[in-house]
Scaffold this motif. Structure first.
Motif, PDB file in Angstrom:
ATOM      1  N   THR A 145      10.392 -24.453 -93.916  1.00  0.00           N
ATOM      2  CA  THR A 145      11.029 -23.185 -93.604  1.00  0.00           C
ATOM      3  C   THR A 145      11.373 -23.127 -92.121  1.00  0.00           C
ATOM      4  O   THR A 145      10.769 -23.810 -91.295  1.00  0.00           O
ATOM      5  CB  THR A 145      10.106 -21.989 -93.922  1.00  0.00           C
ATOM      6  OG1 THR A 145       8.915 -22.096 -93.137  1.00  0.00           O
ATOM      7  CG2 THR A 145       9.747 -21.943 -95.388  1.00  0.00           C
ATOM      8  N   SER A 146      12.353 -22.325 -91.811  1.00  0.00           N
ATOM      9  CA  SER A 146      12.601 -21.925 -90.428  1.00  0.00           C
ATOM     10  C   SER A 146      12.426 -20.414 -90.380  1.00  0.00           C
ATOM     11  O   SER A 146      12.706 -19.714 -91.349  1.00  0.00           O
ATOM     12  CB  SER A 146      13.990 -22.356 -89.957  1.00  0.00           C
ATOM     13  OG  SER A 146      14.984 -21.997 -90.883  1.00  0.00           O
ATOM     14  N   VAL A 147      11.945 -19.926 -89.273  1.00  0.00           N
ATOM     15  CA  VAL A 147      11.412 -18.572 -89.178  1.00  0.00           C
ATOM     16  C   VAL A 147      11.946 -17.887 -87.930  1.00  0.00           C
ATOM     17  O   VAL A 147      12.200 -18.546 -86.916  1.00  0.00           O
ATOM     18  CB  VAL A 147       9.860 -18.625 -89.093  1.00  0.00           C
ATOM     19  CG1 VAL A 147       9.257 -17.236 -89.051  1.00  0.00           C
ATOM     20  CG2 VAL A 147       9.284 -19.431 -90.236  1.00  0.00           C
ATOM     21  N   VAL A 148      12.085 -16.567 -87.998  1.00  0.00           N
ATOM     22  CA  VAL A 148      12.317 -15.768 -86.798  1.00  0.00           C
ATOM     23  C   VAL A 148      11.147 -14.804 -86.634  1.00  0.00           C
ATOM     24  O   VAL A 148      10.786 -14.088 -87.572  1.00  0.00           O
ATOM     25  CB  VAL A 148      13.633 -14.972 -86.871  1.00  0.00           C
ATOM     26  CG1 VAL A 148      13.744 -14.027 -85.668  1.00  0.00           C
ATOM     27  CG2 VAL A 148      14.834 -15.905 -86.888  1.00  0.00           C
ATOM     28  N   HIS A 149      10.543 -14.817 -85.465  1.00  0.00           N
ATOM     29  CA  HIS A 149       9.548 -13.813 -85.090  1.00  0.00           C
ATOM     30  C   HIS A 149      10.216 -12.799 -84.164  1.00  0.00           C
ATOM     31  O   HIS A 149      10.894 -13.187 -83.205  1.00  0.00           O
ATOM     32  CB  HIS A 149       8.368 -14.444 -84.346  1.00  0.00           C
ATOM     33  CG  HIS A 149       7.454 -15.233 -85.215  1.00  0.00           C
ATOM     34  ND1 HIS A 149       6.428 -16.020 -84.717  1.00  0.00           N
ATOM     35  CD2 HIS A 149       7.386 -15.358 -86.563  1.00  0.00           C
ATOM     36  CE1 HIS A 149       5.786 -16.591 -85.711  1.00  0.00           C
ATOM     37  NE2 HIS A 149       6.352 -16.209 -86.842  1.00  0.00           N
ATOM     38  N   ILE A 150      10.017 -11.529 -84.447  1.00  0.00           N
ATOM     39  CA  ILE A 150      10.443 -10.469 -83.534  1.00  0.00           C
ATOM     40  C   ILE A 150       9.180  -9.906 -82.892  1.00  0.00           C
ATOM     41  O   ILE A 150       8.307  -9.355 -83.571  1.00  0.00           O
ATOM     42  CB  ILE A 150      11.215  -9.356 -84.270  1.00  0.00           C
ATOM     43  CG1 ILE A 150      12.473  -9.933 -84.933  1.00  0.00           C
ATOM     44  CG2 ILE A 150      11.584  -8.234 -83.297  1.00  0.00           C
ATOM     45  CD1 ILE A 150      13.502 -10.497 -83.970  1.00  0.00           C
ATOM     46  N   VAL A 151       9.081 -10.081 -81.576  1.00  0.00           N
ATOM     47  CA  VAL A 151       7.872  -9.732 -80.833  1.00  0.00           C
ATOM     48  C   VAL A 151       8.203  -8.604 -79.854  1.00  0.00           C
ATOM     49  O   VAL A 151       9.097  -8.750 -79.016  1.00  0.00           O
ATOM     50  CB  VAL A 151       7.331 -10.952 -80.060  1.00  0.00           C
ATOM     51  CG1 VAL A 151       6.042 -10.584 -79.325  1.00  0.00           C
ATOM     52  CG2 VAL A 151       7.099 -12.131 -81.000  1.00  0.00           C
ATOM     53  N   VAL A 152       7.478  -7.501 -79.964  1.00  0.00           N
ATOM     54  CA  VAL A 152       7.670  -6.359 -79.066  1.00  0.00           C
ATOM     55  C   VAL A 152       6.469  -6.270 -78.131  1.00  0.00           C
ATOM     56  O   VAL A 152       5.314  -6.322 -78.575  1.00  0.00           O
ATOM     57  CB  VAL A 152       7.826  -5.041 -79.857  1.00  0.00           C
ATOM     58  CG1 VAL A 152       7.998  -3.859 -78.899  1.00  0.00           C
ATOM     59  CG2 VAL A 152       9.014  -5.130 -80.808  1.00  0.00           C
ATOM     60  N   VAL A 153       6.746  -6.136 -76.838  1.00  0.00           N
ATOM     61  CA  VAL A 153       5.705  -6.096 -75.810  1.00  0.00           C
ATOM     62  C   VAL A 153       5.636  -4.692 -75.215  1.00  0.00           C
ATOM     63  O   VAL A 153       6.673  -4.076 -74.942  1.00  0.00           O
ATOM     64  CB  VAL A 153       6.006  -7.135 -74.707  1.00  0.00           C
ATOM     65  CG1 VAL A 153       4.964  -7.069 -73.597  1.00  0.00           C
ATOM     66  CG2 VAL A 153       6.067  -8.538 -75.308  1.00  0.00           C
ATOM     67  N   ASN A 154       4.421  -4.183 -75.020  1.00  0.00           N
ATOM     68  CA  ASN A 154       4.288  -2.831 -74.469  1.00  0.00           C
ATOM     69  C   ASN A 154       4.289  -2.836 -72.939  1.00  0.00           C
ATOM     70  O   ASN A 154       4.430  -3.894 -72.305  1.00  0.00           O
ATOM     71  CB  ASN A 154       3.043  -2.128 -75.031  1.00  0.00           C
ATOM     72  CG  ASN A 154       1.732  -2.753 -74.552  1.00  0.00           C
ATOM     73  OD1 ASN A 154       1.696  -3.547 -73.604  1.00  0.00           O
ATOM     74  ND2 ASN A 154       0.641  -2.389 -75.208  1.00  0.00           N
ATOM     75  N   GLU A 155       4.122  -1.658 -72.342  1.00  0.00           N
ATOM     76  CA  GLU A 155       4.194  -1.524 -70.885  1.00  0.00           C
ATOM     77  C   GLU A 155       3.079  -2.272 -70.167  1.00  0.00           C
ATOM     78  O   GLU A 155       3.197  -2.597 -68.982  1.00  0.00           O
ATOM     79  CB  GLU A 155       4.147  -0.039 -70.500  1.00  0.00           C
ATOM     80  CG  GLU A 155       5.375   0.745 -70.954  1.00  0.00           C
ATOM     81  CD  GLU A 155       5.283   2.215 -70.597  1.00  0.00           C
ATOM     82  OE1 GLU A 155       4.192   2.636 -70.139  1.00  0.00           O
ATOM     83  OE2 GLU A 155       6.281   2.932 -70.766  1.00  0.00           O
ATOM     84  N   ASP A 156       1.992  -2.541 -70.879  1.00  0.00           N
ATOM     85  CA  ASP A 156       0.863  -3.256 -70.279  1.00  0.00           C
ATOM     86  C   ASP A 156       0.993  -4.768 -70.411  1.00  0.00           C
ATOM     87  O   ASP A 156       0.074  -5.508 -70.037  1.00  0.00           O
ATOM     88  CB  ASP A 156      -0.449  -2.803 -70.934  1.00  0.00           C
ATOM     89  CG  ASP A 156      -0.722  -1.323 -70.713  1.00  0.00           C
ATOM     90  OD1 ASP A 156      -0.422  -0.836 -69.606  1.00  0.00           O
ATOM     91  OD2 ASP A 156      -1.213  -0.662 -71.644  1.00  0.00           O
ATOM     92  N   GLY A 157       2.127  -5.222 -70.953  1.00  0.00           N
ATOM     93  CA  GLY A 157       2.326  -6.655 -71.113  1.00  0.00           C
ATOM     94  C   GLY A 157       1.613  -7.242 -72.311  1.00  0.00           C
ATOM     95  O   GLY A 157       1.467  -8.467 -72.419  1.00  0.00           O
TER      96      GLY A 157
END
Length: 384
Positions: free
Chosen positions: A345-357
């Motif tokens: 498989t090939s995959v996409v990760h969507i990663v969200v980072v908060n204000e604290d890193g």
């Protein structure tokens, strides 16, 4: 000849030019335009098409900063164009839809081609027409809701929520990411990464169902992740960005490093206390799938992945980012430890980072039908 990143300067030393800087030979796939004004951002710019050239000016004035010769403005600012494209896609206007595509467009859909005949690689507008014809034979309708754009230069990861019904009236839903390259003002390449198992289930009429053996064997099409030489946006306002790792990228990398070792202290440092960890897939077949909240729950899911799967390699082919969101393109062939069957498989990760890193959420978009098939021992298999 291998492409390299070329830096073009509007100014140096923080003083904007009195006259537009004329830039020749700007390659929107690889090159970077440097506007040395850290207080500015893309929101302060307007991109205008003038004949075959692009003018870049400040939004609150008539000052033209640069003129890029033989460059389409859409390549530098593709999101408004893509919003119009998805409106046409939702309205099912095929002729209008095709007008957004390059003549030699490549459109890829991961998934089992013998069950989803529209999965595979489609080339040119004729190929896309055939793609939609085949899709309509199995799917009565599908609604795609835009939830996020992650844009970096002429590459955009579009996050969508998909839901629809098959011709037999069985509903399905699942997460979708389109990885899009825009070139010369048209969509040149689109790869679809999605949770495919709900579609397979719906096409078989819902549970219980059996997927029969195929004389040709399992036929899962796998998107080939697209690498790139440029790791930053095509326009930057501080040249140091090109020589240093962005904060969002650092946070995403720290998460992957923590998960690799599964050390509790490192995981706590990488994740927010209320992190949302969402791995798509049927939880009764793929134990680590579903939504988990908090670092401990995320680690439990990660441990289950390691306990049930062996990866030949886990290669992040490309990461793009915009503000606090990263889209990561991954190639991960492997084996189900329980059955010994391979999957790719090939995959996409969507990663969200908060204000604290710290990582606030991660969503995993993958051809779940391929993994489920390997976990169930291959074809034929029955799901109750």
């Amino acid at each position: 000849m291998e492409k390299v990143v070329v830096r073009h300067y509007v100014n140096r030393g923080g003083q904007l030019p009195v006259k537009p800087v004329i830039i020749e030979n700007f390659d929107t796939d690889t090159d970077v335009l440097i506007i040395d004004e850290p207080e500015l951002s893309r929101k302060d710019l307007i991109f205008e098409q003038e004949s075959s050239d692009t003018l870049i000016r400040l939004a609150d004035s008539f000052m033209i900063l640069a003129e890029l010769k033989n460059v389409n403005a859409i390549d530098l600012d593709p999101v408004p164009f893509l919003k119009r494209f998805y409106k046409a896609l939702q309205e099912n206007e095929l002729e209008e839809l095709l007008s957004f595509l390059a003549d030699n467009v490549i459109w890829e859909m991961g998934g089992p081609q013998d069950i989803m005949p529209w999965a595979g690689k489609w080339e040119g507008r004729a190929g896309l027409t055939r793609f939609f014809e085949l899709q309509k034979e199995g799917i009565a309708f599908e609604k795609l809701i835009l939830t996020r754009f992650v844009a970096q230069g002429n590459t955009v990861a579009i996050v969508l929520e998909g839901s629809g019904e098959t011709k037999s009236g069985v509903p399905f839903s699942g997460g979708v990411v389109h990885w899009v390259t825009v070139r010369n003002g048209k969509i040149a390449h689109l790869q679809c990464y999605r949770d495919t198992f709900p579609i397979i289930e719906a096409l078989h009429g819902g549970r219980p169902f059996t997927v029969s053996a195929n004389a040709a064997g399992s036929q899962h099409y796998v998107n080939e992740p697209l690498a790139a030489v440029r790791t930053a946006d095509s326009i930057v306002f501080d040249e140091a960005v090109l020589d240093n790792v962005a904060a969002t990228v650092k946070s995403a990398r720290a998460m992957y490093a923590a998960l690799q070792g599964l050390k509790a202290e490192e995981v706590r440092k990488a994740f927010a206390s209320n992190v949302v960890w969402h791995m798509f897939g049927p939880p009764d077949i793929i134990a680590w799938s579903g939504e988990r909240i908090g670092p401990i729950a995320a680690v439990e899911s990660a441990k289950q992945i390691i306990e049930t799967m062996h990866f030949e390699h886990f290669k992040a082919v490309r990461m793009i980012y915009q503000d606090n969101v990263a889209a990561v393109l991954i190639n991960e062939p492997g084996v189900s430890k329980a059955t010994g069957l391979t999957f790719h498989t090939s995959v996409v990760h969507i990663v969200v980072v908060n204000e604290d890193g710290k990582v606030a959420s991660i969503h995993n978009y993958v051809n779940t039908a391929s993994i489920a098939e390997a976990f169930l021992g291959g074809r034929p298999y029955t799901v109750n």
